[in-house]
Design an enzyme around this catalytic site. Structure first.
Site, PDB file in Angstrom:
ATOM      1  N   HIS A 107       0.890  -1.174   0.000  1.00 55.61           N
ATOM      2  CA  HIS A 107       0.000   0.000   0.000  1.00 55.61           C
ATOM      3  C   HIS A 107       0.925   1.220   0.000  1.00 55.61           C
ATOM      4  O   HIS A 107       1.995   1.188   0.618  1.00 55.61           O
ATOM      5  CB  HIS A 107      -0.824   0.102   1.274  1.00 55.61           C
ATOM      6  CG  HIS A 107      -1.745  -1.035   1.567  1.00 55.61           C
ATOM      7  ND1 HIS A 107      -1.340  -2.163   2.233  1.00 55.61           N
ATOM      8  CD2 HIS A 107      -3.068  -1.186   1.347  1.00 55.61           C
ATOM      9  CE1 HIS A 107      -2.374  -2.967   2.388  1.00 55.61           C
ATOM     10  NE2 HIS A 107      -3.441  -2.408   1.859  1.00 55.61           N
ATOM     11  N   ASP A 110       2.208   2.004   3.425  1.00 61.24           N
ATOM     12  CA  ASP A 110       3.131   1.062   4.085  1.00 61.24           C
ATOM     13  C   ASP A 110       4.556   1.499   3.826  1.00 61.24           C
ATOM     14  O   ASP A 110       5.416   1.383   4.684  1.00 61.24           O
ATOM     15  CB  ASP A 110       3.088  -0.364   3.501  1.00 61.24           C
ATOM     16  CG  ASP A 110       1.720  -0.950   3.397  1.00 61.24           C
ATOM     17  OD1 ASP A 110       0.864  -0.596   4.216  1.00 61.24           O
ATOM     18  OD2 ASP A 110       1.511  -1.775   2.479  1.00 61.24           O
ATOM     19  N   GLU A 238     -10.839  -6.943  -4.383  1.00 60.93           N
ATOM     20  CA  GLU A 238     -10.606  -7.990  -3.369  1.00 60.93           C
ATOM     21  C   GLU A 238     -11.808  -8.082  -2.439  1.00 60.93           C
ATOM     22  O   GLU A 238     -12.046  -7.195  -1.629  1.00 60.93           O
ATOM     23  CB  GLU A 238      -9.337  -7.666  -2.579  1.00 60.93           C
ATOM     24  CG  GLU A 238      -9.001  -8.712  -1.521  1.00 60.93           C
ATOM     25  CD  GLU A 238      -7.685  -8.428  -0.788  1.00 60.93           C
ATOM     26  OE1 GLU A 238      -6.744  -7.899  -1.413  1.00 60.93           O
ATOM     27  OE2 GLU A 238      -7.611  -8.728   0.410  1.00 60.93           O
ATOM     28  N   GLU A 274      -8.915 -13.871  -1.144  1.00 57.86           N
ATOM     29  CA  GLU A 274      -8.136 -14.147   0.071  1.00 57.86           C
ATOM     30  C   GLU A 274      -8.845 -15.203   0.911  1.00 57.86           C
ATOM     31  O   GLU A 274     -10.042 -15.098   1.182  1.00 57.86           O
ATOM     32  CB  GLU A 274      -7.973 -12.843   0.860  1.00 57.86           C
ATOM     33  CG  GLU A 274      -7.212 -13.033   2.153  1.00 57.86           C
ATOM     34  CD  GLU A 274      -6.750 -11.717   2.761  1.00 57.86           C
ATOM     35  OE1 GLU A 274      -6.365 -10.806   2.011  1.00 57.86           O
ATOM     36  OE2 GLU A 274      -6.771 -11.609   3.996  1.00 57.86           O
ATOM     37  N   HIS A 277     -10.808 -14.129   3.991  1.00 63.97           N
ATOM     38  CA  HIS A 277     -12.006 -13.369   3.628  1.00 63.97           C
ATOM     39  C   HIS A 277     -13.112 -14.323   3.185  1.00 63.97           C
ATOM     40  O   HIS A 277     -14.289 -14.115   3.479  1.00 63.97           O
ATOM     41  CB  HIS A 277     -11.696 -12.378   2.511  1.00 63.97           C
ATOM     42  CG  HIS A 277     -10.679 -11.349   2.889  1.00 63.97           C
ATOM     43  ND1 HIS A 277     -10.281 -10.346   2.039  1.00 63.97           N
ATOM     44  CD2 HIS A 277      -9.985 -11.157   4.035  1.00 63.97           C
ATOM     45  CE1 HIS A 277      -9.372  -9.583   2.642  1.00 63.97           C
ATOM     46  NE2 HIS A 277      -9.174 -10.069   3.856  1.00 63.97           N
ATOM     47  N   ASP A 302      -4.627 -13.842  -2.301  1.00 63.93           N
ATOM     48  CA  ASP A 302      -3.969 -13.466  -1.059  1.00 63.93           C
ATOM     49  C   ASP A 302      -3.971 -14.717  -0.196  1.00 63.93           C
ATOM     50  O   ASP A 302      -5.007 -15.150   0.315  1.00 63.93           O
ATOM     51  CB  ASP A 302      -4.704 -12.311  -0.366  1.00 63.93           C
ATOM     52  CG  ASP A 302      -4.235 -10.963  -0.898  1.00 63.93           C
ATOM     53  OD1 ASP A 302      -3.423 -10.954  -1.846  1.00 63.93           O
ATOM     54  OD2 ASP A 302      -4.664  -9.920  -0.365  1.00 63.93           O
TER      55      ASP A 302
END
Ligand code: XLS
Ligand code: NI
Ligand code: NI
Length: 442
Positions: A107, A110, A238, A274, A277, A302
């Site tokens: 990101h 980050d 996502e 993911e 998720h 992910d």
């Protein structure tokens, strides 16, 4: 903490992780991931396209809702200085290089600290992108995907693209514009949209239809900008059903696909799925992968896992061979990951606070996926599973089944058929037989 050196290796005792085979007892070696070994005509490296995430691995500090950070990261003074952020980039690439993963993902926030104004923040980001670029060049490690953090700053408390506040929406757009530019500059293979707070906490204050319309406008503008700057990477959305909000609009693969189709975005975005998720949404990862593959929208994964007894996104490293086998079976069936990869959106436990734990975690995840890949390939080569499923549907290959599939049937014709043939004969689903068959390979 100014004594921290920029040049010294952060993991001096660790050499490049190598493949030593299943008999090795070395915890800093691969037992199954052999990058150049071929499976179904492609190397493991090409199949799996492993990626390390910047946020958990280099910014995660082990804090939780009840406790302070625990992580020991000798190279990091935990300040918000650009210098610290640059030093961290060098460490990140030392780690990824020693691990032997070909990709990373980040990101915007980050990698570089957010400042008081957008101009200052973008300047910080540029200062870091310069180092990322150098390190990519030095190591040959590439960017799997970039993204913008549209959920951590207080301004996004009501969401970003679905905020009730048009100025916040505008801020999110400005942030995404810059994040796309740097992803493009770093030759990213993709760009991810995860709707961190694109949902609601209560419907009492929410105009859902309007928020969804805004989310679509936001994505259409991103698609337009992508074209304008000539970014050829893949866009991914996502899914995640909740956390941090009570309900997120991109709740699962099916909800995302429905949204993309409704707003004319289906051709522009694939899915980044993911595991944790999927389970939060009440699905298995394999289910989500199958939904995406059926819609030709399987983009990237992910790779992580949740905990059966904890109900949140624990983001643990995947070590369950059944899970990785299921993932790889569906991925192989769908023709493999193209621009996507196996991205470890996973974090070490709070108690695993030492730098070496980062290596153990990633080695374990990579080995688990390598095993999943080999097992899936063996199941496919054996052919019994595929044959069973094919035969299960064989009534569709001829007669009324074929007519229905080719669109040449009608309710009247089918009624005539049943009047002639009577009660249909069924056959066993053989679930237990198939579970035993899979266990032959695990
Ligand atoms: C959080 C998400 C996030 C995305 C990138 O749960 O997994 O990390 O992958 O924004
Ligand atoms: Ni993720
Ligand atoms: Ni997550």
């Amino acid at each position: 903490m100014n004594s921290i050196k920029t040049t010294a290796a952060a993991f001096p005792a660790i050499k490049k992780i190598s493949y030593e085979g299943p008999k090795s007892k070395n915890p800093l070696a691969f037992k199954h991931y052999n990058a150049k070994e071929k499976v179904e005509g492609k190397t493991m490296e090409e199949h799996l396209r492993f990626s390390v995430v910047y946020w958990h691995t280099f910014r995660g500090r082990g804090a939780d809702m009840f406790g302070m950070p625990t992580a020991c990261r000798p190279w990091d003074d935990f300040s918000d200085s650009v210098e610290n952020a640059q030093r961290r980039v060098r460490v990140a690439f030392e780690f990824i290089e020693k691990l032997g993963a070909p990709f990373y993902a980040f990101h915007d926030r980050d990698v570089a600290p957010e400042a008081a104004t957008l101009v200052e923040t973008n300047k910080n980001l540029d200062a870091i992108v310069k180092v990322l670029k150098e390190e990519q060049k030095r190591t040959g490690i590439n960017l799997l995907w970039g993204t913008a953090c549209l959920f951590a700053h207080p301004r996004y408390m009501h969401g970003a693209a679905t905020s009730c506040n048009a100025d916040v929406f505008a801020y999110a757009c400005a942030q995404v514009k810059k994040a796309m530019e740097v992803t493009h500059e770093l030759k990213g293979e993709g760009y991810v949209f995860w709707g961190g707070r694109e949902g609601y906490s209560t419907l009492w204050n929410t105009d859902m239809k309007r928020e969804l319309d805004h989310l679509a406008k936001f994505l259409h503008m991103a698609v337009a900008y992508k074209k304008k700057i000539g970014f050829k990477g893949e866009f991914y959305i996502e899914p995640k059903p909740k956390e941090p909000t009570k309900h997120q609009y991109d709740s699962d693969a099916a909800a995302c696909l429905n949204f993309l189709r409704e707003y004319g975005l289906k051709d522009h975005l694939k899915l980044n799925l993911e595991t944790n998720h999927a389970t939060l949404a009440g699905h298995t990862m394999q289910h989500e992968l199958e939904v995406a593959a059926a819609a030709n929208a399987l983009g990237s994964i992910d790779a992580n896992t949740g905990d059966l007894l904890l109900g949140w996104d624990t983001d643990q490293f995947p070590t369950d061979i059944y899970l990785t086998t299921q993932c790889m079976l569906t991925i192989l069936k769908a023709g493999g990951l193209k621009t996507g990869g196996v991205n470890f959106d996973a974090k070490v436990r709070r108690e695993s606070f030492e730098p070496n734990d980062l290596f153990y975690a990633h080695i374990g995840g990579m080995d688990a996926f390598a095993r999943g890949l080999k097992i899936a390939a063996a199941i496919r080569k054996d052919g019994r599973l595929e044959k069973f499923v094919k035969e299960r549907y064989s009534s569709w290959n001829t007669g009324v089944g074929k007519e229905v599939e080719s669109g040449k049937s009608s309710l009247e014709k089918l009624e005539q058929h049943i009047l002639k043939t009577g009660e249909p004969k069924n056959f066993s689903g053989r679930q237990e037989f198939l579970e035993n068959l899979i266990n032959e390979f695990i």
